[in-house]
Design an enzyme around this catalytic site. Structure first.
Site, PDB file in Angstrom:
ATOM      1  N   HIS A  14       0.853  -1.197   0.000  1.00 36.00           N
ATOM      2  CA  HIS A  14       0.000   0.000   0.000  1.00 36.00           C
ATOM      3  C   HIS A  14       0.888   1.246   0.000  1.00 36.00           C
ATOM      4  O   HIS A  14       1.237   1.785   1.053  1.00 36.00           O
ATOM      5  CB  HIS A  14      -0.931   0.008   1.214  1.00 36.00           C
ATOM      6  CG  HIS A  14      -2.058   0.985   1.086  1.00 36.00           C
ATOM      7  ND1 HIS A  14      -3.376   0.603   0.920  1.00 36.00           N
ATOM      8  CD2 HIS A  14      -2.071   2.339   1.069  1.00 36.00           C
ATOM      9  CE1 HIS A  14      -4.146   1.675   0.820  1.00 36.00           C
ATOM     10  NE2 HIS A  14      -3.364   2.756   0.917  1.00 36.00           N
ATOM     11  N   HIS A  16       1.241   4.890  -2.341  1.00 40.04           N
ATOM     12  CA  HIS A  16       0.771   5.747  -3.418  1.00 40.04           C
ATOM     13  C   HIS A  16       1.939   6.462  -4.091  1.00 40.04           C
ATOM     14  O   HIS A  16       2.958   6.751  -3.460  1.00 40.04           O
ATOM     15  CB  HIS A  16      -0.223   6.769  -2.878  1.00 40.04           C
ATOM     16  CG  HIS A  16      -1.524   6.156  -2.457  1.00 40.04           C
ATOM     17  ND1 HIS A  16      -2.520   5.844  -3.340  1.00 40.04           N
ATOM     18  CD2 HIS A  16      -1.976   5.769  -1.241  1.00 40.04           C
ATOM     19  CE1 HIS A  16      -3.541   5.311  -2.698  1.00 40.04           C
ATOM     20  NE2 HIS A  16      -3.228   5.254  -1.409  1.00 40.04           N
ATOM     21  N   HIS A 198      -9.780   0.755  -1.987  1.00 41.30           N
ATOM     22  CA  HIS A 198      -9.794   1.237  -0.619  1.00 41.30           C
ATOM     23  C   HIS A 198     -11.194   1.026  -0.025  1.00 41.30           C
ATOM     24  O   HIS A 198     -12.200   1.135  -0.722  1.00 41.30           O
ATOM     25  CB  HIS A 198      -9.489   2.738  -0.564  1.00 41.30           C
ATOM     26  CG  HIS A 198      -8.065   3.087  -0.819  1.00 41.30           C
ATOM     27  ND1 HIS A 198      -7.348   2.574  -1.864  1.00 41.30           N
ATOM     28  CD2 HIS A 198      -7.225   3.924  -0.154  1.00 41.30           C
ATOM     29  CE1 HIS A 198      -6.111   3.080  -1.843  1.00 41.30           C
ATOM     30  NE2 HIS A 198      -6.014   3.903  -0.814  1.00 41.30           N
ATOM     31  N   GLU A 201     -11.976   2.391   6.088  1.00 41.87           N
ATOM     32  CA  GLU A 201     -11.117   3.247   6.916  1.00 41.87           C
ATOM     33  C   GLU A 201     -11.942   4.421   7.424  1.00 41.87           C
ATOM     34  O   GLU A 201     -12.225   4.537   8.609  1.00 41.87           O
ATOM     35  CB  GLU A 201      -9.897   3.739   6.158  1.00 41.87           C
ATOM     36  CG  GLU A 201      -8.963   4.557   7.069  1.00 41.87           C
ATOM     37  CD  GLU A 201      -7.846   5.258   6.318  1.00 41.87           C
ATOM     38  OE1 GLU A 201      -6.782   5.467   6.925  1.00 41.87           O
ATOM     39  OE2 GLU A 201      -8.044   5.629   5.143  1.00 41.87           O
ATOM     40  N   ASP A 279       1.339   3.938   3.015  1.00 45.68           N
ATOM     41  CA  ASP A 279       0.320   4.790   2.412  1.00 45.68           C
ATOM     42  C   ASP A 279       0.969   5.966   1.677  1.00 45.68           C
ATOM     43  O   ASP A 279       1.292   5.857   0.496  1.00 45.68           O
ATOM     44  CB  ASP A 279      -0.659   5.260   3.481  1.00 45.68           C
ATOM     45  CG  ASP A 279      -2.033   5.612   2.927  1.00 45.68           C
ATOM     46  OD1 ASP A 279      -2.185   5.620   1.699  1.00 45.68           O
ATOM     47  OD2 ASP A 279      -2.956   5.878   3.721  1.00 45.68           O
ATOM     48  N   ASP A 280       1.158   7.081   2.358  1.00 43.81           N
ATOM     49  CA  ASP A 280       1.769   8.287   1.779  1.00 43.81           C
ATOM     50  C   ASP A 280       2.841   8.802   2.734  1.00 43.81           C
ATOM     51  O   ASP A 280       2.598   9.740   3.497  1.00 43.81           O
ATOM     52  CB  ASP A 280       0.714   9.379   1.564  1.00 43.81           C
ATOM     53  CG  ASP A 280      -0.335   8.990   0.557  1.00 43.81           C
ATOM     54  OD1 ASP A 280      -0.008   8.901  -0.640  1.00 43.81           O
ATOM     55  OD2 ASP A 280      -1.488   8.769   0.975  1.00 43.81           O
TER      56      ASP A 280
END
Length: 348
Positions: A14, A16, A198, A201, A279-280
């Site tokens: 995961h 991005h 996604h 969440e 994630d980021d």
């Protein structure tokens, strides 16, 4: 004596595209082209974020879009991918899946096909240079029209088996109608792509069920809110749906208030394959090894539990069998080897 987390073989599922950029690279590229960055991306970095309401998500998205704007040339794209590969390899990843929405870069790089070609070439080069196995997920944006998602699904299908292995759906899961993206996922499913939207969440168990019904996921990006419904956990386990859990972003976006609350143990106990992801990292300030370090520190995860997480990440990955087998042997070796005591650094 506890072994280094960065030496633990693992898969990163995961991540991005723009969010994988190094903070130092963001600053350098912005200075090169005279792009004025907001304080949240400079002296106040990593930014204070929340997604508890639309205003909070808008601020998060605006920062992401600002970061994306510094990518102006093909060399910038190649640099981002190479550095992301270097950072993941240093964190112990042996297989990384990077997620990108080509439509966000099409205007600068000659269209979605040309940009996809560039990313795939950059991934091949980075993989050769670092020895890290890599693959690409093409993701649609749920804030855009579902017809755009179908276009991207057809694009992903054209590259199936040629560097693209999956199709996803990202952005604020409170936006758009999940069922309306079903036809796009049907295109990707027919092409043999992994389905990795996604869900679960910012919205709760009901949204996870919508994803199961309409999108037929192989994995769910995040999915942590499934822990609120025991029957749903059983359904996910029975269907073999893995979860990509990103503790640092869960906290930053206000899904949970403390790291102790992130229900990783509960998800594992339900029989789910859980793959930790960053994630980021550009916006959340913590890369892959940092996610494992957070659980070690905040939830007192034992080395055996961390090794179990790493194994589950490999099981959930699209990596070739030989890569998985090598990684599993490396995990066993990691668990049996103590090193000098040290503090794992949560890298930015």
């Amino acid at each position: 004596m506890r072994p280094l987390i960065s030496a633990l073989p693992k898969a990163h599922l995961h991540l991005h595209f723009t969010g994988s950029m190094r903070h130092s690279t963001l600053l350098e590229l912005a200075e090169r082209d005279g792009i004025r960055l907001p304080a949240a991306l400079v002296e106040e970095w990593p930014p204070q974020l929340t997604a508890a309401d639309e205003k909070g998500w808008f601020r998060f998205q605006r920062l992401y879009d600002t970061a994306r704007s510094v990518l102006r040339t093909e060399d910038d794209v190649r640099r981002l991918v190479r550095e992301a590969a270097e950072d993941d390899a240093a964190d112990g990843s042996i297989w990384t899946e990077i997620q990108v929405d080509p439509s966000g870069y099409a205007a600068t790089f000659g269209g979605i096909t040309a940009f996809t070609d560039l990313v795939l070439d950059a991934v091949r080069d980075a993989s050769r240079a670092t020895g890290l196995g890599m693959s690409v997920v093409i993701a649609a944006n749920r804030t855009r029209h579902p017809l755009d998602a179908r276009t991207l699904a057809r694009l992903a299908a054209q590259y199936a088996g040629r560097g693209v292995h999956g199709f996803g759906l990202s952005n604020d899961e409170r936006r758009g109608d999940t069922a309306s993206f079903g036809p796009a996922f049907a295109i990707a499913e027919r092409a043999g792509l992994q389905l990795v939207p996604h869900g679960g969440e910012l919205r709760g168990p009901d949204h996870v069920r919508q994803c199961l019904t309409h999108l037929h996921p192989d994995r769910l990006g995040h999915g942590v809110r499934a822990a609120e419904d025991r029957r749903l956990l059983d359904e996910l386990a029975q269907q073999g749906v893995a979860l990509e859990v990103c503790p640092a972003s869960n906290i930053a976006l206000g899904v949970y208030q403390t790291f102790e609350e992130v229900p990783v143990r509960e998800l594992m106990a339900a029989g789910l394959d859980v793959a930790l992801g960053a994630d980021d990292p550009l916006l959340f300030g913590t890369r892959l090894a940092g996610q494992y370090a957070l659980l070690r520190a905040a939830q007192d995860f034992s080395d055996a539990e961390l090794a179990d997480l790493a194994r589950r990440s490999l099981r959930a990955a699209h990596a070739p069998d030989d890569v998985k087998a090598t990684g599993l042997r490396g995990i066993d070796a990691w668990l049996s080897t103590a090193t000098e005591p040290t503090h794992d650094r949560m890298k930015a």
